[in-house]
Scaffold this active site. Structure first.
Site, PDB file in Angstrom:
ATOM      1  N   CYS A  79       3.512  -4.771  -2.577  1.00 49.58           N
ATOM      2  CA  CYS A  79       2.180  -5.246  -2.209  1.00 49.58           C
ATOM      3  C   CYS A  79       1.785  -6.610  -2.781  1.00 49.58           C
ATOM      4  O   CYS A  79       1.456  -7.533  -2.035  1.00 49.58           O
ATOM      5  CB  CYS A  79       1.150  -4.198  -2.609  1.00 49.58           C
ATOM      6  SG  CYS A  79       1.475  -3.453  -4.222  1.00 49.58           S
ATOM      7  N   HIS A 142      -5.440  -7.908  -5.686  1.00 49.25           N
ATOM      8  CA  HIS A 142      -4.079  -7.637  -6.162  1.00 49.25           C
ATOM      9  C   HIS A 142      -3.298  -8.870  -6.599  1.00 49.25           C
ATOM     10  O   HIS A 142      -2.068  -8.827  -6.674  1.00 49.25           O
ATOM     11  CB  HIS A 142      -3.306  -6.859  -5.101  1.00 49.25           C
ATOM     12  CG  HIS A 142      -2.574  -5.661  -5.644  1.00 49.25           C
ATOM     13  ND1 HIS A 142      -2.954  -4.997  -6.792  1.00 49.25           N
ATOM     14  CD2 HIS A 142      -1.483  -4.996  -5.186  1.00 49.25           C
ATOM     15  CE1 HIS A 142      -2.142  -3.986  -7.012  1.00 49.25           C
ATOM     16  NE2 HIS A 142      -1.233  -3.964  -6.057  1.00 49.25           N
TER      17      HIS A 142
END
Length: 523
Positions: A79, A142
């Protein structure tokens, strides 16, 4: 759907005109930009890609009204590096989102990570400010949770979401629950103000994220300002969740419930663009950050269709993504482009749509997809597959060459950690790191999308493919300057103990003593 082939020489002239080319197809001003990034959603999760339950009517309609990219790739099978690549247009090995703590190791940004997106990287929302865009991120950032990495310091004007994934719940003593932010400050934490019921899978987060998107679009439309919406929701990442009206509605279990709600939300966003009569002024692209996490399937993970393995691996199932472009009246409807695409292309394409040039002081890996979308111009380009700082494989045309093969260790595999359940291919899905750099394994992805039958080393086809791939790799490595690795150092003291705004909520926690240490990345 019709196939898009090569365009004419006359159309090529429009490409050379840059922004004038957009005016030539009826776009007098830069369009709004909407990037819909899913989390761990697989290539085979949409009806238009062959999912037999056909539970994605809105995304299937989006594809019918737009263009499908069946050969579209992430920049990493995990990710955080994939998201860094999208927003910089650069491979993780260049932008620093990798680790050197072990050979061919995947890494991301858990709470204890010290690093984040480097200050010298130029992010898409920062650059779009030059064309007057208002930018909002909804969902998972993130790219570092410490204050210096805050998305509003990196070009975004608004944020509703979290810095990390929705793992938990934690006890707020050994580890804090992940905060949810509105702009600069936290407004609660997952499993507290933003509950997720792990037993039932119920959570209202997708509804909140959808409303945030709709409100932003309406406000920017009223202000007559071009906008960039980065909708990066995480409902399809384990532990998957859905709101009550969607729970139990899918034939695919809880993961299918989450997909159905995502599909419904995409439908609402596209419907609003139509209702506001700005659909023809808005470019929308749907994709995922990496392949489906087969380790969580079938209850908590999706489908990678015919492709081998899933998230965490550099086989096709870990890197090939669903991808749909939608721009009514501009991108031809009902088309399929066989351009090899990358998530990094969304950076370069978005800048091109805004009439902006990408930074010229660094290597940009992203390709401008407008020639492929508007005029059917296909560009020959390689796709590089990295784990950490190790080049694992390369795809060029229909051929894919593996220089290293590895899923995960025998030790992990014997503990039940399996990234390729039911898909063992002898000599390919290896549990030791196998070096093929002297004699790569080469597959023809058109005939063998599942990477099960490597070409014979002695065949003329193998030798021709290897010559082309070897040249592409040599050119890539001769100019490669790796960025400073950001995912090497961890420290319990930097976790989300006391995010900005915690004092207003009485949510500040006391961090432990600072003890920097080398992060452990097992695979």
């Amino acid at each position: 759907m019709a196939r898009v082939g090569a365009g004419t020489g006359g159309r090529l002239l429009l490409l050379l005109l840059g922004a004038a080319g957009l005016a030539a197809v009826g776009a007098p001003k830069p369009p709004n930009l909407v990037l819909l990034l899913m989390d761990d959603m697989g290539w085979g999760d949409l009806g238009v890609y062959g999912e037999p339950s056909r539970e994605t009517p809105n995304l299937d309609r989006m594809a019918a009204e737009g263009m499908l990219f069946p050969n579209f790739y992430s920049a990493n099978p995990l990710c955080s590096p994939s998201r860094a690549a999208l927003l910089t247009g650069r491979l993780p090995i260049r932008n620093g989102f990798y680790t050197t703590n072990g050979h061919a190791r995947n890494a991301y940004t858990p709470q204890e990570i010290v690093g984040g997106i480097p200050a010298e990287e130029r992010l898409l929302p920062e650059l779009l400010k030059g064309a007057g865009y208002a930018s909002k991120i909804v969902g998972k950032w993130h790219l570092g949770h410490r204050p210096q990495f805050h998305p509003l310091k990196r070009g975004f004007d608004e944020w509703f979401g979290s810095p990390n994934c929705h793992f938990g719940p934690y006890d707020n003593r050994a580890r804090p629950n992940i905060p949810v932010y509105r702009d600069w400050e936290m407004v609660g934490r997952y499993y507290e103000e933003f509950p997720i019921n792990l037993k039932t899978g119920e959570a209202n987060l997708t509804q909140l994220y959808t409303q945030e998107a709709l409100d932003f679009v309406q406000r920017q439309h009223a202000a007559r300002r071009p906008f960039f919406l980065y909708w990066a929701i995480d409902a399809t990442h384990a532990p998957v969740y859905a709101s009550r009206p969607f729970l139990g509605t899918s034939r695919r279990g809880r993961y299918g419930d989450a997909v159905r709600e995502v599909d419904d939300s995409v439908g609402k966003i596209l419907s609003l663009l139509r209702d506001l009569r700005i659909a023809e002024d808005t470019f929308v692209f749907f994709t995922s950050d990496n392949g489906a996490a087969l380790i969580s399937a079938p209850k908590q993970g999706g489908s990678n269709g015919p492709f081998l393995c899933g998230k965490q691996t550099t086989f096709e199932g870990g890197m090939r993504e669903p991808a749909i472009a939608w721009w009514p009246g501009r991108v031809p409807a009902g088309q399929v482009s066989h351009q090899l695409g990358s998530i990094m292309d969304l950076f370069t394409t978005s800048l091109s749509l805004a009439g902006l040039a990408p930074p010229s002081d660094r290597v940009i890996d992203g390709l401008d997809l407008l020639p492929a979308m508007l005029w059917g111009q296909l560009t020959d380009r390689p796709i590089f597959y990295y784990r950490g700082n190790t080049l694992m494989a390369v795809t060029l045309g229909q051929y894919k060459a593996h220089f290293w093969t590895w899923t995960n260790s025998w030790e992990e595999f014997r503990q039940g950690i399996d990234f390729c359940p039911g898909q063992n291919v002898s000599g390919v899905t290896t549990h030791t790191q196998e070096d093929h750099t002297e004699l790569p394994l080469v597959f023809h992805l058109g005939r063998d999308p599942g990477e099960r039958f490597p070409l014979s080393f002695a065949s003329p086809e193998y030798l021709r493919a290897l010559r082309r791939v070897t040249l592409a790799v040599r050119q890539h490595q001769e100019t490669l300057v790796p960025g400073q690795p950001q995912l090497n150092v961890c420290n319990q003291a930097v976790m989300n103990w006391a995010p900005p705004g915690c004092e207003k909520l009485g949510k500040c926690l006391t961090p432990p003593e600072s003890v920097p240490e080398k992060c452990s990345w097992p695979h």
